[in-house]
Write an enzyme that holds these catalytic residues in place. Structure first.
Site: not given
Length: 155
Positions: A34-36
């Site tokens: 996932g991407y912050l």
């Protein structure tokens, strides 16, 4: 925790024509990432790969899309699971196959969920003009095409 020293990533990315690469694979990994942040100037990725976890920061790609700054650090898997809860919607779920071809190893990603059916291969190079063997299952090159960046696939 160990910091990985490679600060420059040079790779080329391709579509995959068929699944014959699976018979040649020497390793297989399940990945959730996932991407912050998916800012075009810098992405911050959290990745769970089997029983390992990493936080990775990538800079903006060069004009050809083959090279960019990359910093990665191993983190405990329980911390990665917590950080994945903070990530932007639509984490990526994929199986990665490591496929040796000549002097290089291709990483072939078979996507699941929303991107089921998409299969992409990447090869890391020492420099942008480094030659490499092209296996028969390798299709069109998509290096530098933002549509195929994992950060964009997670949107």
């Amino acid at each position: 925790m160990q910091q990985i020293d490679n600060m420059q990533e040079i790779e080329r990315k391709f579509k995959v024509l068929c699944d014959s690469y699976k018979a040649e694979a020497t390793a297989r990994h399940h990945i959730i990432q996932g991407y912050l942040s998916r800012d075009p100037e810098r992405t911050v990725r959290i990745r769970l790969q089997d029983n390992q976890a990493f936080i990775t920061i990538k800079g903006k790609s060069n004009h050809s899309g083959t090279s960019r700054y990359e910093w990665e650090k191993a983190i405990p898997p329980h911390e990665a699971r917590e950080l994945l809860r903070l990530c932007q919607p639509h984490p990526i779920d994929k199986t990665r196959y490591e496929v040796p071809v000549g002097r290089h190893t291709f990483e072939v990603d078979e996507f699941h969920g929303r991107h089921a059916g998409l299969v992409l291969a990447e090869v890391e190079l020492a420099h942008e003009a480094e030659p490499f063997a092209r296996p028969p299952w390798l299709g069109d090159e998509v290096t530098g095409n933002p549509h195929y960046y994992n950060a964009n696939l997670s949107k």
